[in-house]
Scaffold this motif. Structure first.
Motif, PDB file in Angstrom:
ATOM      1  N   TYR A 271       0.843  -1.211   0.000  1.00 15.99           N
ATOM      2  CA  TYR A 271       0.000   0.000   0.000  1.00 15.99           C
ATOM      3  C   TYR A 271       0.873   1.254   0.000  1.00 15.99           C
ATOM      4  O   TYR A 271       0.587   2.225  -0.708  1.00 15.99           O
ATOM      5  CB  TYR A 271      -0.898  -0.018   1.238  1.00 15.99           C
TER       6      TYR A 271
ATOM      7  N   HIS B 296      -7.788  -0.396  -4.640  1.00 11.65           N
ATOM      8  CA  HIS B 296      -8.984  -0.420  -3.798  1.00 11.65           C
ATOM      9  C   HIS B 296      -9.041  -1.701  -2.966  1.00 11.65           C
ATOM     10  O   HIS B 296      -9.336  -1.664  -1.761  1.00 11.65           O
ATOM     11  CB  HIS B 296     -10.235  -0.294  -4.669  1.00 11.65           C
TER      12      HIS B 296
ATOM     13  N   THR C  81      -6.568  -3.665  -2.069  1.00 10.23           N
ATOM     14  CA  THR C  81      -5.507  -3.642  -1.056  1.00 10.23           C
ATOM     15  C   THR C  81      -5.921  -2.783   0.134  1.00 10.23           C
ATOM     16  O   THR C  81      -5.731  -3.152   1.297  1.00 10.23           O
ATOM     17  CB  THR C  81      -4.199  -3.100  -1.658  1.00 10.23           C
ATOM     18  N   GLU C  82      -6.488  -1.622  -0.153  1.00 18.82           N
ATOM     19  CA  GLU C  82      -6.912  -0.698   0.894  1.00 18.82           C
ATOM     20  C   GLU C  82      -8.016  -1.314   1.746  1.00 18.82           C
ATOM     21  O   GLU C  82      -7.993  -1.220   2.991  1.00 18.82           O
ATOM     22  CB  GLU C  82      -7.379   0.609   0.266  1.00 18.82           C
ATOM     23  N   GLU C  83      -8.962  -1.965   1.114  1.00 20.80           N
ATOM     24  CA  GLU C  83     -10.065  -2.593   1.839  1.00 20.80           C
ATOM     25  C   GLU C  83      -9.576  -3.740   2.733  1.00 20.80           C
ATOM     26  O   GLU C  83     -10.012  -3.891   3.873  1.00 20.80           O
ATOM     27  CB  GLU C  83     -11.109  -3.123   0.839  1.00 20.80           C
TER      28      GLU C  83
ATOM     29  N   ASN D 181      -7.906  -2.338   5.767  1.00 22.54           N
ATOM     30  CA  ASN D 181      -8.921  -1.819   6.700  1.00 22.54           C
ATOM     31  C   ASN D 181      -9.549  -2.958   7.499  1.00 22.54           C
ATOM     32  O   ASN D 181      -9.793  -2.836   8.712  1.00 22.54           O
ATOM     33  CB  ASN D 181     -10.003  -1.049   5.944  1.00 22.54           C
TER      34      ASN D 181
END
Length: 563
Positions: free
Chosen positions: A216, A302, A304-306, A309
């Motif tokens: 990320y 997207h 990777t970010e999710e 999280n």
């Protein structure tokens, strides 16, 4: 033994050094001369509370230094186990510097904590302060003394009991928590199913979050990376109309190749330059491959970010790391399994608890048996020591009472010292009988008995003679003299009977230096020691009669020690 005490800028002491000897070291002086500062300074050096108000007025710091030597083998082993080195000559130097707001402690030049200092002190020296005998009125101290006497037999049992006792208490707690009604069971079960499901749905893999965070970070900074990488690429091998590093190195190789036949010495240079050309070529290929992998589409970013999280949410909720999250899941799964079949779970807990309780009670009984045997031996030795200290018709017993309903990590016994100091009187608890002077003698008797069992060679007594006089003082004096044959004794006293027994006699007195009050400490020769004995005998003037009495007392003490 304690070789040396060096004190600087502490209370009324400007700078003093005391060289202690083997045997009985006696310190005397007028009330208020500063005798307690000597014991206080030793306590400070061994980790006692450092009060900045003790720093001599006008000075920036106070310093206390102790030098120990001739250590017992067991003391050396214990110190080695703490990674405490000795000096080359076998001595151990402890130094503590006290400054406003902080203190610095060192042992053999290495910095140590106050906790370490106390542990080291417990290995090297035993200090009996003026109020320590009051602890004898507390029953918990009686247990501590008896267990110390039986230490070699009890130490292994205490280790086993401590572990089993913790297991027993954990099972008791778990059994208590399992005693819930049906509605509470269902609510907890539903919560556990949700939490376990949340973790399992995420398919957590240990270390995955670190890899994703790295990826990320790379994605977020991909533009900066791309600009730098493309700039490097254009410099190395992809210039348009401009000569690149690869072009220049290739041309240099060709130039050198054209003349290498004229001088063999150029072969090495050509070889090195060819290696540079190959390295640049390999670097160019690697850079090209990196540039192909540098492109990320929006969907990958997207996802990777999710995923990050999701993992961070689980870490915040269940333990701070993915390993902790998985551990939490496993623990809750065990709890869920138990709730699913609560009756079977409780039956298992009851069985395990009965087994561990039986094991604990058996260990407690073994400990109790050792205590009872030790109590008889210790009471016998103490009675003999008390008779030597002028308890003419004393009865002494150590009462060990067991109660299986009151189990602790130290067993199920209650220990209490019982004494009768007058003929015809029944044995009663120590706190209901003993006076201050009697407590002092009982404590000295304990120290005498225990000293033969421990490995501490230096004992300090701060006014062990409180509340005694006359014949009893002579008895205490004799006991200290006897104890000093095998131990180094440092004793502060106000009684001439005890001072007369000294192997080394120190005088503590106040004086003036540069217009300020100072406490001085110096060793007395035989003549000055007799003068100090005369002062202790109470004479306003050192008359021939008082001095003669002091000489006689000193001679009696010498003969008593020889006997």
């Amino acid at each position: 033994m304690l070789y040396n005490l060096h004190v600087k800028n502490l209370a009324l002491i400007k700078e003093q050094e005391i060289e202690f000897s083997k045997g009985l070291n006696i310190l005397t002086g007028e009330t208020g001369a500063g005798k307690s500062v000597v014991i206080g300074s030793v306590n400070l050096a061994l980790g006692g509370k450092a009060d900045p108000s003790l720093i001599r007025t006008g000075e920036e710091y106070a310093l206390v230094e102790l030098t120990f030597g001739e250590l017992e083998d067991i003391q050396k082993e214990l110190l080695a186990g703490m990674d405490i080195p000795l000096e080359d000559d076998g001595t151990l130097v402890i130094q503590r510097k006290i400054m406003p707001g902080r203190s610095v402690s060192k042992v053999s030049g290495e910095s140590v904590s106050a906790r370490q200092l106390k542990d080291i002190g417990n290995i090297l020296i035993n200090i009996h302060g003026q109020n320590d005998h009051q602890e004898l009125l507390q029953k918990k101290k009686h247990m501590e003394i008896l267990d110390g006497y039986c230490d070699k037999d009890l130490s292994g049992l205490f280790g086993a009991l401590s572990e089993d006792y913790k297991t027993m208490k954990d099972l008791e707690k778990e059994l208590s928590e399992s005693d819930i009604d049906e509605s509470a069971r269902i609510r907890e079960q539903e919560l556990l199913e949700f939490e376990i499901g949340e973790i399992e749905d995420a398919a957590v893999v240990p270390g995955e979050d670190k890899d994703l965070e790295s990826l990320y970070h790379k994605m977020v900074n991909s533009r900066k990376i791309s600009e730098a990488v493309y700039a490097v690429s254009s410099m190395i091998s992809s210039g348009e109309g401009e000569e690149t590093a690869s072009d220049m190195v290739g041309r240099a190789v060709r130039e050198l190749t054209s003349v290498v036949s004229y001088d063999e010495a150029l072969n090495d240079l050509l070889s090195q330059l060819s290696d540079v050309e190959n390295l640049l070529s390999d670097f160019g290929h690697s850079l090209s491959g990196y540039m192909k992998d540098l492109e990320f589409d929006d969907e990958t970013f997207h996802n990777t970010e999710e995923r990050l999280n999701t993992l961070n949410h689980l870490k915040d909720k269940y333990g701070g790391s993915l390993e902790a999250v998985l551990k939490y899941r496993d623990e809750k799964q065990l709890r869920l399994d138990a709730l699913t079949d609560l009756d079977a779970h409780r039956n298992r807990l009851v069985k395990e608890l009965d087994e561990i309780r039986s094991k604990v009670l058996l260990t407690c009984k073994n400990i109790s048996d050792i205590r009872r045997k030790g109590a008889k031996a210790l009471a016998k030795e103490l009675k003999e020591a008390l008779i030597d200290l002028n308890f003419l018709d004393v009865q002494f017993e150590i009462d060990v009472r067991s109660n299986e309903e009151n189990v602790t990590a130290k067993g199920f016994d209650d220990v209490e010292f019982m004494i009768s100091t007058n003929p015809g009187e029944a044995l009663r608890p120590l706190d209901q009988i003993a006076s201050g002077g009697e407590l002092s003698r009982i404590m000295l008797a304990l120290k005498t008995v225990v000293a033969d069992k421990d490995d501490i060679s230096t004992l300090i007594f701060d006014e062990i003679d409180a509340g005694i006089s006359g014949k009893t003082a002579w008895k205490v004096s004799g006991k200290l003299g006897e104890l000093s044959k095998e131990h180094q004794i440092i004793c502060i006293t106000h009684l001439p009977q005890i001072a007369a027994m000294a192997d080394e006699h120190f005088m503590i007195e106040k004086g003036l230096s540069d217009g300020r009050t100072v406490t001085g400490i110096h060793s007395l020769n035989e003549e000055d020691s007799i003068k100090e004995l005369a002062r202790l005998l109470g004479g306003d003037k050192l008359t021939d009669a008082v001095l003669s009495n002091a000489k006689e007392m000193r001679q009696m003490a010498i003969e008593k020690k020889r006997g």
